[in-house]
Every structure is written in structure tokens, then in C-alpha cells.
Motif scaffolding. Structure first.
Motif, short mmCIF file in Angstrom:
data_model
loop_
_atom_site.label_atom_id
_atom_site.label_comp_id
_atom_site.label_asym_id
_atom_site.label_seq_id
_atom_site.Cartn_x
_atom_site.Cartn_y
_atom_site.Cartn_z
N ILE A 31 0.84 -1.20 0.00
CA ILE A 31 0.00 0.00 0.00
C ILE A 31 0.88 1.25 0.00
CG2 ILE A 31 -1.73 1.31 1.27
CD1 ILE A 31 -2.79 -1.35 2.34
N ASN A 32 0.58 2.16 -0.91
CA ASN A 32 1.32 3.41 -0.98
C ASN A 32 0.63 4.51 -0.17
OD1 ASN A 32 3.12 2.29 -3.05
ND2 ASN A 32 1.31 2.41 -4.36
N VAL A 33 -0.68 4.61 -0.39
CA VAL A 33 -1.48 5.65 0.27
C VAL A 33 -2.85 5.05 0.61
CG1 VAL A 33 -2.44 7.99 0.13
CG2 VAL A 33 -0.38 7.40 -1.17
N MET A 34 -3.35 5.39 1.77
CA MET A 34 -4.73 5.07 2.12
C MET A 34 -5.41 6.34 2.58
SD MET A 34 -4.70 1.38 4.09
CE MET A 34 -6.44 1.03 3.78
N GLY A 35 -6.73 6.35 2.44
CA GLY A 35 -7.43 7.55 2.89
C GLY A 35 -8.91 7.46 2.66
N TRP A 36 -9.54 8.63 2.70
CA TRP A 36 -10.99 8.72 2.62
C TRP A 36 -11.42 9.86 1.70
CZ3 TRP A 36 -13.83 5.14 5.32
CH2 TRP A 36 -13.14 4.40 6.28
N TYR A 37 -12.39 9.56 0.86
CA TYR A 37 -13.12 10.55 0.09
C TYR A 37 -14.54 10.59 0.63
CZ TYR A 37 -9.75 11.25 -3.74
OH TYR A 37 -8.66 11.59 -4.49
N ARG A 38 -15.25 11.64 0.27
CA ARG A 38 -16.68 11.69 0.57
C ARG A 38 -17.43 12.29 -0.60
NH1 ARG A 38 -16.71 16.36 5.34
NH2 ARG A 38 -16.47 18.18 3.97
N GLN A 39 -18.71 11.96 -0.65
CA GLN A 39 -19.54 12.45 -1.75
C GLN A 39 -20.96 12.68 -1.29
OE1 GLN A 39 -19.67 9.82 -5.17
NE2 GLN A 39 -19.93 11.56 -6.55
N THR A 40 -21.53 13.78 -1.72
CA THR A 40 -22.94 14.07 -1.50
C THR A 40 -23.64 14.14 -2.86
OG1 THR A 40 -22.44 16.44 -1.47
CG2 THR A 40 -22.56 15.31 0.66
N PRO A 41 -24.94 13.92 -2.89
CA PRO A 41 -25.66 13.92 -4.17
C PRO A 41 -25.44 15.20 -4.96
CG PRO A 41 -27.05 13.03 -2.46
CD PRO A 41 -25.83 13.57 -1.77
N GLY A 42 -25.12 15.04 -6.22
CA GLY A 42 -24.95 16.19 -7.10
C GLY A 42 -23.59 16.84 -7.03
N LYS A 43 -22.72 16.32 -6.19
CA LYS A 43 -21.38 16.89 -6.06
C LYS A 43 -20.32 15.87 -6.39
CE LYS A 43 -22.46 20.41 -2.57
NZ LYS A 43 -22.06 20.99 -1.26
N GLU A 44 -19.16 16.36 -6.76
CA GLU A 44 -18.06 15.46 -7.04
C GLU A 44 -17.48 14.91 -5.73
OE1 GLU A 44 -16.39 17.48 -11.20
OE2 GLU A 44 -15.08 17.23 -9.46
N ARG A 45 -16.88 13.74 -5.87
CA ARG A 45 -16.22 13.14 -4.72
C ARG A 45 -15.02 14.01 -4.34
NH1 ARG A 45 -15.37 6.67 -4.90
NH2 ARG A 45 -17.61 6.87 -5.42
N GLU A 46 -14.84 14.27 -3.03
CA GLU A 46 -13.72 15.09 -2.59
C GLU A 46 -12.86 14.34 -1.58
OE1 GLU A 46 -15.12 18.69 -0.75
OE2 GLU A 46 -16.25 17.65 0.81
N LEU A 47 -11.57 14.60 -1.64
CA LEU A 47 -10.64 13.97 -0.72
C LEU A 47 -10.78 14.59 0.66
CD1 LEU A 47 -8.23 12.04 -0.22
CD2 LEU A 47 -6.74 13.95 -0.85
N VAL A 48 -10.99 13.76 1.66
CA VAL A 48 -11.12 14.23 3.03
C VAL A 48 -9.78 14.16 3.74
CG1 VAL A 48 -12.25 13.86 5.25
CG2 VAL A 48 -13.53 13.49 3.12
#
Length: 121
Positions: A31-48
Motif C-alpha cells: 500500500i502506498n497511500v490510504m485515505g478517505w473521500y466523501r460524496q454528496t448527491p450532485g457533487k463530485e467526490r472530494e478527498l477528506v
């Protein structure tokens, strides 16, 4: 192939805390990188938040100071501790892992199934 299994999430009142966990399963990968994105309806996924194999972290500006990403490399697990949650943090949170096959040396990103985080006002 790497599979990611998420846990945590749920419903919490504003100001509360939640912890998300994500573990990577498979064979012959690093594994190089792990993390979390989030997404709400109508919006692009964003890195948290993300954390590299070397421990370097990166945060969404609005998450800085409230969220903490950590990693247990021995268990291929990443955690996201979320404090002082706000209604605008409501979203589906997706774990991801940027991995390299130790056999083919190909690099690819794997995704978790997503977990709902709802913050009520």
C-alpha cells in the motif's frame, strides 16, 4: 486484487464524533497511500484525508483540526477519527487504497463500498 472493508459511520448530532475504519485484504500487494473521500448527491467526490506509507498526511481544509487520519500498516488498516462534526460533513465516505502489485508492479486504486455519515443539527 485488493478488497477494502469499511466500518463505522452512522448518525450523530452536530458537535459529536465518529470513527471510520477501513481494512485492506488480498495478497501480493503493498500500500502506498490510504485515505478517505466523501460524496454528496450532485457533487463530485472530494478527498477528506490521506496518509502515505511514510506517515505523511493530507487533509481537506475544512477537516483540518477536526479530523485525524491514522494507519496501522501491520494490519493494512486506516482510521478516520472525526470530531466536532458539522451538518455539512454529512456524506457517503469512501475508503481508498493506492496499491502496487508485488508481482506485476502495476499500481491501481481500490475503493471501499462507502459508509453513510449523517450529522444532524
Amino acid at each position: 486484487q485488493v478488497q477494502l472493508v469499511e466500518s463505522g459511520g452512522g448518525l450523530v448530532q452536530a458537535g459529536g464524533s465518529l470513527r471510520l475504519s477501513c481494512s485492506a485484504f488480498g495478497s501480493s500487494f503493498s500500500i502506498n497511500v490510504m485515505g478517505w473521500y466523501r460524496q454528496t448527491p450532485g457533487k463530485e467526490r472530494e478527498l477528506v484525508a490521506s496518509i502515505t506509507n511514510g506517515g505523511r498526511t493530507n487533509y481537506l481544509e475544512s477537516a483540518e483540526g477536526r479530523f485525524t487520519v491514522s494507519r496501522d500498516s501491520a494490519k493494512n488498516t486506516v482510521l478516520l477519527q472525526m470530531n466536532s462534526l458539522k451538518p455539512e460533513d454529512t456524506a457517503v465516505y469512501y475508503c481508498y487504497a493506492d496499491c502496487t502489485s508485488t508481482i506485476s508492479l502495476l499500481r491501481r486504486t481500490s475503493w471501499g463500498q462507502g459508509t453513510q455519515v449523517t450529522v444532524s443539527s
